[in-house]
Design a protein around this motif. Structure first.
Motif, PDB file in Angstrom:
ATOM      1  N   LYS A  52       0.841  -1.208   0.000  1.00 63.32           N
ATOM      2  CA  LYS A  52       0.000   0.000   0.000  1.00 63.32           C
ATOM      3  C   LYS A  52       0.875   1.256   0.000  1.00 63.32           C
ATOM      4  O   LYS A  52       0.580   2.238  -0.710  1.00 63.32           O
ATOM      5  CB  LYS A  52      -0.890  -0.008   1.239  1.00 63.32           C
ATOM      6  CG  LYS A  52      -1.870   1.153   1.329  1.00 63.32           C
ATOM      7  CD  LYS A  52      -2.923   1.074   0.243  1.00 63.32           C
ATOM      8  CE  LYS A  52      -4.047   2.074   0.446  1.00 63.32           C
ATOM      9  NZ  LYS A  52      -3.614   3.467   0.472  1.00 63.32           N
ATOM     10  N   LYS A  53       1.950   1.209   0.768  1.00 64.44           N
ATOM     11  CA  LYS A  53       2.881   2.336   0.809  1.00 64.44           C
ATOM     12  C   LYS A  53       3.534   2.540  -0.554  1.00 64.44           C
ATOM     13  O   LYS A  53       3.661   3.678  -1.034  1.00 64.44           O
ATOM     14  CB  LYS A  53       3.952   2.069   1.870  1.00 64.44           C
ATOM     15  CG  LYS A  53       4.886   3.238   2.108  1.00 64.44           C
ATOM     16  CD  LYS A  53       5.863   2.914   3.230  1.00 64.44           C
ATOM     17  CE  LYS A  53       6.813   4.102   3.461  1.00 64.44           C
ATOM     18  NZ  LYS A  53       7.774   3.811   4.549  1.00 64.44           N
ATOM     19  N   ASP A  54       3.941   1.434  -1.168  1.00 66.21           N
ATOM     20  CA  ASP A  54       4.535   1.487  -2.506  1.00 66.21           C
ATOM     21  C   ASP A  54       3.538   2.041  -3.519  1.00 66.21           C
ATOM     22  O   ASP A  54       3.884   2.858  -4.383  1.00 66.21           O
ATOM     23  CB  ASP A  54       4.986   0.079  -2.912  1.00 66.21           C
ATOM     24  CG  ASP A  54       5.868   0.079  -4.152  1.00 66.21           C
ATOM     25  OD1 ASP A  54       6.396   1.148  -4.502  1.00 66.21           O
ATOM     26  OD2 ASP A  54       6.009  -0.992  -4.773  1.00 66.21           O
ATOM     27  N   LEU A  55       2.287   1.588  -3.399  1.00 62.89           N
ATOM     28  CA  LEU A  55       1.227   2.057  -4.303  1.00 62.89           C
ATOM     29  C   LEU A  55       1.009   3.565  -4.154  1.00 62.89           C
ATOM     30  O   LEU A  55       0.912   4.291  -5.157  1.00 62.89           O
ATOM     31  CB  LEU A  55      -0.071   1.303  -4.004  1.00 62.89           C
ATOM     32  CG  LEU A  55      -1.306   1.735  -4.812  1.00 62.89           C
ATOM     33  CD1 LEU A  55      -1.117   1.430  -6.294  1.00 62.89           C
ATOM     34  CD2 LEU A  55      -2.558   1.049  -4.283  1.00 62.89           C
ATOM     35  N   ASP A  56       0.940   4.028  -2.920  1.00 62.29           N
ATOM     36  CA  ASP A  56       0.733   5.464  -2.665  1.00 62.29           C
ATOM     37  C   ASP A  56       1.880   6.294  -3.236  1.00 62.29           C
ATOM     38  O   ASP A  56       1.654   7.368  -3.814  1.00 62.29           O
ATOM     39  CB  ASP A  56       0.594   5.716  -1.166  1.00 62.29           C
ATOM     40  CG  ASP A  56      -0.699   5.142  -0.601  1.00 62.29           C
ATOM     41  OD1 ASP A  56      -1.632   4.907  -1.391  1.00 62.29           O
ATOM     42  OD2 ASP A  56      -0.771   4.935   0.630  1.00 62.29           O
ATOM     43  N   ASN A  57       3.099   5.780  -3.081  1.00 58.94           N
ATOM     44  CA  ASN A  57       4.271   6.491  -3.622  1.00 58.94           C
ATOM     45  C   ASN A  57       4.218   6.579  -5.143  1.00 58.94           C
ATOM     46  O   ASN A  57       4.504   7.632  -5.724  1.00 58.94           O
ATOM     47  CB  ASN A  57       5.562   5.791  -3.197  1.00 58.94           C
ATOM     48  CG  ASN A  57       5.875   5.980  -1.723  1.00 58.94           C
ATOM     49  OD1 ASN A  57       5.439   6.953  -1.110  1.00 58.94           O
ATOM     50  ND2 ASN A  57       6.630   5.064  -1.144  1.00 58.94           N
ATOM     51  N   ASN A  63       1.079  11.228 -10.497  1.00 57.46           N
ATOM     52  CA  ASN A  63       0.425  12.548 -10.547  1.00 57.46           C
ATOM     53  C   ASN A  63       1.437  13.641 -10.865  1.00 57.46           C
ATOM     54  O   ASN A  63       1.137  14.580 -11.618  1.00 57.46           O
ATOM     55  CB  ASN A  63      -0.264  12.853  -9.213  1.00 57.46           C
ATOM     56  CG  ASN A  63      -1.480  11.984  -8.975  1.00 57.46           C
ATOM     57  OD1 ASN A  63      -2.123  11.535  -9.924  1.00 57.46           O
ATOM     58  ND2 ASN A  63      -1.803  11.720  -7.722  1.00 57.46           N
ATOM     59  N   GLN A  64       2.639  13.514 -10.302  1.00 51.67           N
ATOM     60  CA  GLN A  64       3.686  14.494 -10.544  1.00 51.67           C
ATOM     61  C   GLN A  64       4.103  14.488 -12.013  1.00 51.67           C
ATOM     62  O   GLN A  64       4.243  15.551 -12.643  1.00 51.67           O
ATOM     63  CB  GLN A  64       4.893  14.195  -9.649  1.00 51.67           C
ATOM     64  CG  GLN A  64       6.047  15.172  -9.777  1.00 51.67           C
ATOM     65  CD  GLN A  64       5.657  16.596  -9.440  1.00 51.67           C
ATOM     66  OE1 GLN A  64       4.887  16.841  -8.518  1.00 51.67           O
ATOM     67  NE2 GLN A  64       6.169  17.551 -10.212  1.00 51.67           N
ATOM     68  N   ILE A  65       4.298  13.284 -12.557  1.00 59.08           N
ATOM     69  CA  ILE A  65       4.691  13.159 -13.971  1.00 59.08           C
ATOM     70  C   ILE A  65       3.573  13.650 -14.881  1.00 59.08           C
ATOM     71  O   ILE A  65       3.828  14.308 -15.908  1.00 59.08           O
ATOM     72  CB  ILE A  65       5.055  11.693 -14.313  1.00 59.08           C
ATOM     73  CG1 ILE A  65       6.328  11.303 -13.562  1.00 59.08           C
ATOM     74  CG2 ILE A  65       5.255  11.503 -15.802  1.00 59.08           C
ATOM     75  CD1 ILE A  65       6.650   9.835 -13.610  1.00 59.08           C
ATOM     76  N   ASP A  66       2.336  13.364 -14.504  1.00 60.22           N
ATOM     77  CA  ASP A  66       1.193  13.827 -15.290  1.00 60.22           C
ATOM     78  C   ASP A  66       1.166  15.362 -15.337  1.00 60.22           C
ATOM     79  O   ASP A  66       0.898  15.957 -16.388  1.00 60.22           O
ATOM     80  CB  ASP A  66      -0.098  13.291 -14.669  1.00 60.22           C
ATOM     81  CG  ASP A  66      -1.312  13.586 -15.542  1.00 60.22           C
ATOM     82  OD1 ASP A  66      -1.274  13.248 -16.739  1.00 60.22           O
ATOM     83  OD2 ASP A  66      -2.286  14.158 -15.018  1.00 60.22           O
ATOM     84  N   LYS A  67       1.471  15.997 -14.217  1.00 57.49           N
ATOM     85  CA  LYS A  67       1.528  17.464 -14.170  1.00 57.49           C
ATOM     86  C   LYS A  67       2.659  17.990 -15.052  1.00 57.49           C
ATOM     87  O   LYS A  67       2.506  18.998 -15.758  1.00 57.49           O
ATOM     88  CB  LYS A  67       1.743  17.932 -12.727  1.00 57.49           C
ATOM     89  CG  LYS A  67       0.530  17.790 -11.837  1.00 57.49           C
ATOM     90  CD  LYS A  67       0.854  18.236 -10.418  1.00 57.49           C
ATOM     91  CE  LYS A  67      -0.336  18.033  -9.488  1.00 57.49           C
ATOM     92  NZ  LYS A  67      -0.001  18.406  -8.088  1.00 57.49           N
ATOM     93  N   GLU A 112       6.039  10.218 -20.892  1.00 60.82           N
ATOM     94  CA  GLU A 112       4.863   9.365 -21.163  1.00 60.82           C
ATOM     95  C   GLU A 112       5.205   7.886 -20.995  1.00 60.82           C
ATOM     96  O   GLU A 112       4.380   7.101 -20.532  1.00 60.82           O
ATOM     97  CB  GLU A 112       4.333   9.637 -22.561  1.00 60.82           C
ATOM     98  CG  GLU A 112       3.584  10.947 -22.669  1.00 60.82           C
ATOM     99  CD  GLU A 112       3.166  11.294 -24.082  1.00 60.82           C
ATOM    100  OE1 GLU A 112       2.249  12.120 -24.239  1.00 60.82           O
ATOM    101  OE2 GLU A 112       3.773  10.761 -25.038  1.00 60.82           O
ATOM    102  N   GLU A 113       6.438   7.526 -21.372  1.00 61.14           N
ATOM    103  CA  GLU A 113       6.876   6.136 -21.185  1.00 61.14           C
ATOM    104  C   GLU A 113       6.983   5.805 -19.686  1.00 61.14           C
ATOM    105  O   GLU A 113       6.586   4.725 -19.245  1.00 61.14           O
ATOM    106  CB  GLU A 113       8.223   5.921 -21.867  1.00 61.14           C
ATOM    107  CG  GLU A 113       8.112   5.858 -23.389  1.00 61.14           C
ATOM    108  CD  GLU A 113       9.466   5.706 -24.065  1.00 61.14           C
ATOM    109  OE1 GLU A 113      10.494   5.716 -23.339  1.00 61.14           O
ATOM    110  OE2 GLU A 113       9.508   5.591 -25.303  1.00 61.14           O
ATOM    111  N   ILE A 114       7.525   6.768 -18.930  1.00 62.77           N
ATOM    112  CA  ILE A 114       7.616   6.584 -17.473  1.00 62.77           C
ATOM    113  C   ILE A 114       6.216   6.513 -16.868  1.00 62.77           C
ATOM    114  O   ILE A 114       5.943   5.695 -15.988  1.00 62.77           O
ATOM    115  CB  ILE A 114       8.419   7.745 -16.836  1.00 62.77           C
ATOM    116  CG1 ILE A 114       9.866   7.704 -17.309  1.00 62.77           C
ATOM    117  CG2 ILE A 114       8.376   7.653 -15.300  1.00 62.77           C
ATOM    118  CD1 ILE A 114      10.685   8.916 -16.921  1.00 62.77           C
ATOM    119  N   LEU A 115       5.339   7.388 -17.368  1.00 65.61           N
ATOM    120  CA  LEU A 115       3.952   7.406 -16.897  1.00 65.61           C
ATOM    121  C   LEU A 115       3.271   6.063 -17.148  1.00 65.61           C
ATOM    122  O   LEU A 115       2.582   5.529 -16.267  1.00 65.61           O
ATOM    123  CB  LEU A 115       3.180   8.527 -17.610  1.00 65.61           C
ATOM    124  CG  LEU A 115       1.738   8.761 -17.142  1.00 65.61           C
ATOM    125  CD1 LEU A 115       1.746   9.506 -15.817  1.00 65.61           C
ATOM    126  CD2 LEU A 115       0.945   9.560 -18.169  1.00 65.61           C
TER     127      LEU A 115
END
Length: 236
Positions: A52-57, A63-67, A112-115
């Motif tokens: 869950k912690k990994d998922l949240d990270n 979200n950061q990459i999307d921004k 986008e690839e990282i995303l």
């Protein structure tokens, strides 16, 4: 048959049953199955929390990459507006803007690839979390059911032990002190110091008794002992 020895036999049966139930009681109180389930449950919960912690990270990074991608798209749009606005005066300025657009496109592609990779990771993590969550619920249900059954068994044994305690006290009151003394001395070395004569054998050690000893058991009112194991014997 000596009445006192018959009472001692009944006392012995009660005490043996008490010992048996007491052992079961201690086993239920320290039931390994419950402990094992609890340990498995703890491990699953720990694994769930780590995932869950990994998922949240990863969601936070997503979200950061999307921004960042949206910011790049905004810059690209602004760059293209300048390129096609007709305000560019010379070739060098156009070349600079074109290179900037190309660089932004490459950065966008990398982002986008990282995303996409983060999205795949998140999907896999959510799948694992769902699987572990179902497993945790199943273990919790099993644990509660076994614990409830365990508690019911413990309560039942407590009641049986309480009844045996009363039966034991009642029988002891009816036994002469001298016979109780004999019983206690014998019990110091044997859990079952009283034995029946069955098919001419001592039921305690299974040794065939002599004819004289069998006659002694059937005729005498005094205590008679097995020649082999020393148990107090009687015949019904």
């Amino acid at each position: 048959m000596n009445k006192e020895i018959k009472l001692l036999w009944e006392l012995q049966k009660i005490e043996l049953e008490e010992n048996k139930l007491t052992q079961i009681f201690h086993t239920l109180n320290q039931k390994k199955e419950l402990k094992n389930l609890h340990q498995i449950l703890e491990k699953q919960v720990q694994e769930f929390e780590l995932l869950k912690k990994d998922l949240d990270n990863k969601k936070e990074k997503l979200n950061q990459i999307d921004k960042e991608i949206k910011e790049i798209e905004k810059n690209l749009k602004e760059n293209e507006m300048v390129l096609y606005s007709g305000k560019i005066k010379n070739y060098k300025e156009m070349e600079t803007l074109s290179k900037k657009s190309k660089s932004l496109q490459e950065v966008k592609k990398d982002k986008e690839e990282i995303l996409l990779k983060y999205m795949e990771d998140i999907e896999e993590l959510e799948r694992k979390l769902k699987k572990i969550s179902n497993k945790i619920r199943k273990i919790q249900k099993e644990y509660k059911e076994i614990r409830l059954k365990n508690r019911e068994d413990i309560d039942k044994i407590k009641k049986e032990l309480e009844k045996l305690k009363g039966d034991r006290a009642s029988i002891i009151e009816r036994i002469k002190p001298e016979y109780l003394t004999i019983y206690k001395k014998l019990k110091a070395t044997k859990a079952d110091p009283i034995a029946k004569v069955v098919d001419s054998k001592c039921s305690g050690c299974n040794t065939i008794l002599s004819l004289a000893k069998i006659q002694e058991v059937s005729q005498y009112t005094l205590p008679v002992y097995c020649e082999n194991c020393g148990r107090l014997i009687f015949a019904e």
